[in-house]
Design a protein around this motif. Structure first.
Motif, PDB file in Angstrom:
ATOM      1  N   GLY A  19       7.073  -0.452  43.623  1.00  0.00           N
ATOM      2  CA  GLY A  19       8.009  -1.561  43.551  1.00  0.00           C
ATOM      3  C   GLY A  19       9.310  -1.285  42.528  1.00  0.00           C
ATOM      4  O   GLY A  19       9.759  -0.211  42.467  1.00  0.00           O
ATOM      5  N   ASN A  20       9.538  -2.462  41.670  1.00  0.00           N
ATOM      6  CA  ASN A  20      10.634  -2.355  41.090  1.00  0.00           C
ATOM      7  C   ASN A  20      11.988  -1.609  41.712  1.00  0.00           C
ATOM      8  O   ASN A  20      12.464  -0.824  41.258  1.00  0.00           O
ATOM      9  N   GLU A  21      12.225  -2.178  42.966  1.00  0.00           N
ATOM     10  CA  GLU A  21      13.498  -1.549  43.666  1.00  0.00           C
ATOM     11  C   GLU A  21      14.663  -1.879  42.858  1.00  0.00           C
ATOM     12  O   GLU A  21      14.978  -3.069  42.300  1.00  0.00           O
ATOM     13  N   ILE A  22      15.466  -0.846  42.995  1.00  0.00           N
ATOM     14  CA  ILE A  22      16.871  -1.087  42.461  1.00  0.00           C
ATOM     15  C   ILE A  22      17.957  -0.735  43.503  1.00  0.00           C
ATOM     16  O   ILE A  22      17.914   0.137  44.146  1.00  0.00           O
ATOM     17  N   ILE A  23      18.592  -1.753  43.627  1.00  0.00           N
ATOM     18  CA  ILE A  23      19.799  -1.438  44.248  1.00  0.00           C
ATOM     19  C   ILE A  23      20.874  -0.813  43.841  1.00  0.00           C
ATOM     20  O   ILE A  23      21.637  -1.518  42.892  1.00  0.00           O
ATOM     21  N   ASP A  24      21.599   0.112  44.450  1.00  0.00           N
ATOM     22  CA  ASP A  24      22.795   0.851  43.752  1.00  0.00           C
ATOM     23  C   ASP A  24      24.046   0.160  44.929  1.00  0.00           C
ATOM     24  O   ASP A  24      24.035   0.355  45.935  1.00  0.00           O
ATOM     25  N   ASP A  25      24.907  -0.363  44.030  1.00  0.00           N
ATOM     26  CA  ASP A  25      26.228  -0.973  45.060  1.00  0.00           C
ATOM     27  C   ASP A  25      26.685   0.083  45.824  1.00  0.00           C
ATOM     28  O   ASP A  25      27.045  -0.411  46.848  1.00  0.00           O
ATOM     29  N   ALA A  26      26.748   1.506  45.266  1.00  0.00           N
ATOM     30  CA  ALA A  26      27.486   2.448  46.096  1.00  0.00           C
ATOM     31  C   ALA A  26      26.720   2.743  47.399  1.00  0.00           C
ATOM     32  O   ALA A  26      27.228   3.108  48.280  1.00  0.00           O
ATOM     33  N   GLU A  27      25.404   2.515  47.156  1.00  0.00           N
ATOM     34  CA  GLU A  27      24.743   2.875  48.514  1.00  0.00           C
ATOM     35  C   GLU A  27      23.483   1.703  48.662  1.00  0.00           C
ATOM     36  O   GLU A  27      22.210   2.210  48.285  1.00  0.00           O
ATOM     37  N   PRO A  28      23.894   0.524  49.105  1.00  0.00           N
ATOM     38  CA  PRO A  28      22.989  -0.528  49.166  1.00  0.00           C
ATOM     39  C   PRO A  28      21.774  -0.367  50.084  1.00  0.00           C
ATOM     40  O   PRO A  28      20.821  -1.163  49.902  1.00  0.00           O
ATOM     41  N   TRP A  29      22.154   0.546  51.190  1.00  0.00           N
ATOM     42  CA  TRP A  29      21.195   0.812  52.012  1.00  0.00           C
ATOM     43  C   TRP A  29      19.989   1.457  51.581  1.00  0.00           C
ATOM     44  O   TRP A  29      18.959   1.890  52.338  1.00  0.00           O
ATOM     45  N   ALA A  30      20.117   2.123  50.702  1.00  0.00           N
ATOM     46  CA  ALA A  30      19.219   3.152  50.068  1.00  0.00           C
ATOM     47  C   ALA A  30      18.681   3.151  48.760  1.00  0.00           C
ATOM     48  O   ALA A  30      19.237   3.439  47.693  1.00  0.00           O
ATOM     49  N   PRO A  31      17.785   2.027  48.489  1.00  0.00           N
ATOM     50  CA  PRO A  31      17.255   1.569  47.118  1.00  0.00           C
ATOM     51  C   PRO A  31      16.430   2.644  46.657  1.00  0.00           C
ATOM     52  O   PRO A  31      15.831   3.690  47.215  1.00  0.00           O
ATOM     53  N   TYR A  32      16.622   2.652  45.192  1.00  0.00           N
ATOM     54  CA  TYR A  32      15.603   3.434  44.331  1.00  0.00           C
ATOM     55  C   TYR A  32      14.088   2.599  44.200  1.00  0.00           C
ATOM     56  O   TYR A  32      14.237   1.380  44.161  1.00  0.00           O
ATOM     57  N   VAL A  33      13.175   3.180  44.265  1.00  0.00           N
ATOM     58  CA  VAL A  33      11.920   2.410  44.039  1.00  0.00           C
ATOM     59  C   VAL A  33      10.953   3.293  43.356  1.00  0.00           C
ATOM     60  O   VAL A  33      10.844   4.561  43.176  1.00  0.00           O
ATOM     61  N   GLN A  34       9.891   2.680  42.590  1.00  0.00           N
ATOM     62  CA  GLN A  34       9.053   3.281  41.683  1.00  0.00           C
ATOM     63  C   GLN A  34       7.726   3.349  42.317  1.00  0.00           C
ATOM     64  O   GLN A  34       7.200   2.335  42.978  1.00  0.00           O
ATOM     65  N   SER A  35       6.926   4.342  42.081  1.00  0.00           N
ATOM     66  CA  SER A  35       5.619   3.989  42.250  1.00  0.00           C
ATOM     67  C   SER A  35       4.801   4.974  41.256  1.00  0.00           C
ATOM     68  O   SER A  35       5.189   5.772  40.491  1.00  0.00           O
ATOM     69  N   THR A  58     -11.878   3.158  35.537  1.00  0.00           N
ATOM     70  CA  THR A  58     -11.615   4.071  34.263  1.00  0.00           C
ATOM     71  C   THR A  58     -10.645   4.795  34.786  1.00  0.00           C
ATOM     72  O   THR A  58     -10.914   5.651  35.628  1.00  0.00           O
ATOM     73  N   ILE A  59      -9.443   4.877  34.077  1.00  0.00           N
ATOM     74  CA  ILE A  59      -8.278   5.804  34.478  1.00  0.00           C
ATOM     75  C   ILE A  59      -8.623   7.241  34.110  1.00  0.00           C
ATOM     76  O   ILE A  59      -8.958   7.251  33.006  1.00  0.00           O
ATOM     77  N   GLU A  60      -8.452   8.240  34.858  1.00  0.00           N
ATOM     78  CA  GLU A  60      -8.872   9.500  34.426  1.00  0.00           C
ATOM     79  C   GLU A  60      -7.246  10.362  34.512  1.00  0.00           C
ATOM     80  O   GLU A  60      -7.189  11.072  33.689  1.00  0.00           O
ATOM     81  N   TYR A  61      -6.421   9.762  35.121  1.00  0.00           N
ATOM     82  CA  TYR A  61      -5.065  10.480  35.122  1.00  0.00           C
ATOM     83  C   TYR A  61      -4.120   9.372  35.960  1.00  0.00           C
ATOM     84  O   TYR A  61      -4.449   8.661  37.031  1.00  0.00           O
ATOM     85  N   MET A  62      -2.881   9.301  35.432  1.00  0.00           N
ATOM     86  CA  MET A  62      -2.098   8.508  36.210  1.00  0.00           C
ATOM     87  C   MET A  62      -0.633   9.116  36.243  1.00  0.00           C
ATOM     88  O   MET A  62      -0.319  10.090  35.262  1.00  0.00           O
ATOM     89  N   SER A  63       0.182   8.916  36.935  1.00  0.00           N
ATOM     90  CA  SER A  63       1.465   9.524  37.228  1.00  0.00           C
ATOM     91  C   SER A  63       2.485   8.575  37.731  1.00  0.00           C
ATOM     92  O   SER A  63       1.856   7.647  38.577  1.00  0.00           O
ATOM     93  N   GLY A  64       3.709   8.641  37.738  1.00  0.00           N
ATOM     94  CA  GLY A  64       4.599   7.906  38.662  1.00  0.00           C
ATOM     95  C   GLY A  64       5.911   8.597  38.756  1.00  0.00           C
ATOM     96  O   GLY A  64       6.173   9.717  38.020  1.00  0.00           O
ATOM     97  N   LYS A  65       6.637   7.904  39.697  1.00  0.00           N
ATOM     98  CA  LYS A  65       8.160   8.538  39.858  1.00  0.00           C
ATOM     99  C   LYS A  65       8.900   7.382  40.410  1.00  0.00           C
ATOM    100  O   LYS A  65       8.615   6.368  41.040  1.00  0.00           O
ATOM    101  N   GLN A  66      10.295   7.894  40.397  1.00  0.00           N
ATOM    102  CA  GLN A  66      11.309   6.931  41.202  1.00  0.00           C
ATOM    103  C   GLN A  66      11.900   7.867  42.050  1.00  0.00           C
ATOM    104  O   GLN A  66      12.498   8.935  41.561  1.00  0.00           O
ATOM    105  N   VAL A  67      12.199   7.358  43.175  1.00  0.00           N
ATOM    106  CA  VAL A  67      13.080   8.006  44.226  1.00  0.00           C
ATOM    107  C   VAL A  67      14.011   7.344  45.196  1.00  0.00           C
ATOM    108  O   VAL A  67      13.895   6.104  44.934  1.00  0.00           O
ATOM    109  N   GLN A  68      15.147   7.607  45.376  1.00  0.00           N
ATOM    110  CA  GLN A  68      15.916   7.014  46.368  1.00  0.00           C
ATOM    111  C   GLN A  68      15.569   7.069  47.751  1.00  0.00           C
ATOM    112  O   GLN A  68      15.279   8.402  48.127  1.00  0.00           O
ATOM    113  N   GLU A  69      15.241   6.036  48.331  1.00  0.00           N
ATOM    114  CA  GLU A  69      15.069   6.153  50.036  1.00  0.00           C
ATOM    115  C   GLU A  69      16.082   6.231  50.959  1.00  0.00           C
ATOM    116  O   GLU A  69      16.444   5.586  51.565  1.00  0.00           O
ATOM    117  N   LYS A  70      16.503   7.788  50.748  1.00  0.00           N
ATOM    118  CA  LYS A  70      17.406   7.998  51.852  1.00  0.00           C
ATOM    119  C   LYS A  70      17.118   9.564  52.156  1.00  0.00           C
ATOM    120  O   LYS A  70      16.386   9.984  51.836  1.00  0.00           O
TER     121      LYS A  70
END
Length: 159
Positions: free
Chosen positions: A80-96, A147-159
């Motif tokens: 989630g946490n989708e971020i829209i960049d006005d320069a490329e509104p068709w390709a949002p950034y999303v976190q996981s 019980t969490i043993e490991y967690m990670s996350g990333k943010q990518v642009q969907e294009k």
């Protein structure tokens, strides 16, 4: 044992991962299902940042309970946490976020009801409504703890 994110440029720090876990309402839990097939289902959940655990509820019997009794290893994902960049509104950034851990059933009693109340307060608009729902359906509800043993996350642009 757990592989780190390959593209470090996409990685988000632990605080951002925890914020994503706290702010989202649903995720996908994956378990070791029957005959080696993965079993993935969407769940509502509550992330306890202090305890570093994830809680969810479900029925006291069924496929999920059977599978977890056979193997407690899980993978849990939210996005989630989708971020829209006005320069490329068709390709949002999303976190996981991806969590690996072990899941077990919480036995009935005060701890289970307490966790159910914490969970309910995330979803119900006020405490009286949460209490009413717990009084009505609490005995038929099973709480689960990851019980969490490991967690990670990333943010990518969907294009």
């Amino acid at each position: 044992m757990f592989k780190p994110i390959r593209k470090k440029i996409n990685e988000i720090d632990r605080s951002a991962v925890e914020t994503l876990l706290q702010s989202n309402r649903r995720g996908i839990i994956v378990m070791n299902g029957n005959d080696g097939y993965p079993y993935a289902i969407p769940i509502n959940y509550y992330y306890d940042r202090k305890a570093q655990k994830i809680y969810f509820h479900g029925a006291k019997a069924g496929h999920k309970v059977d599978v977890l009794k056979t193997s407690d290893k899980i993978c849990f994902t939210v996005y989630g946490n989708e971020i829209i960049d006005d320069a490329e509104p068709w390709a949002p950034y999303v976190q996981s976020a991806v969590v690996f851990g072990r899941c077990h059933l919480i036995e009935g009693g005060p701890e289970s009801i307490g966790r159910l109340k914490e969970f309910a307060m995330k979803y119900y608009p006020d405490e009286s409504l949460a209490d009413e729902q717990i009084a009505r359906a609490g005995r038929a509800t099973q709480m689960f703890e990851i019980t969490i043993e490991y967690m990670s996350g990333k943010q990518v642009q969907e294009k």
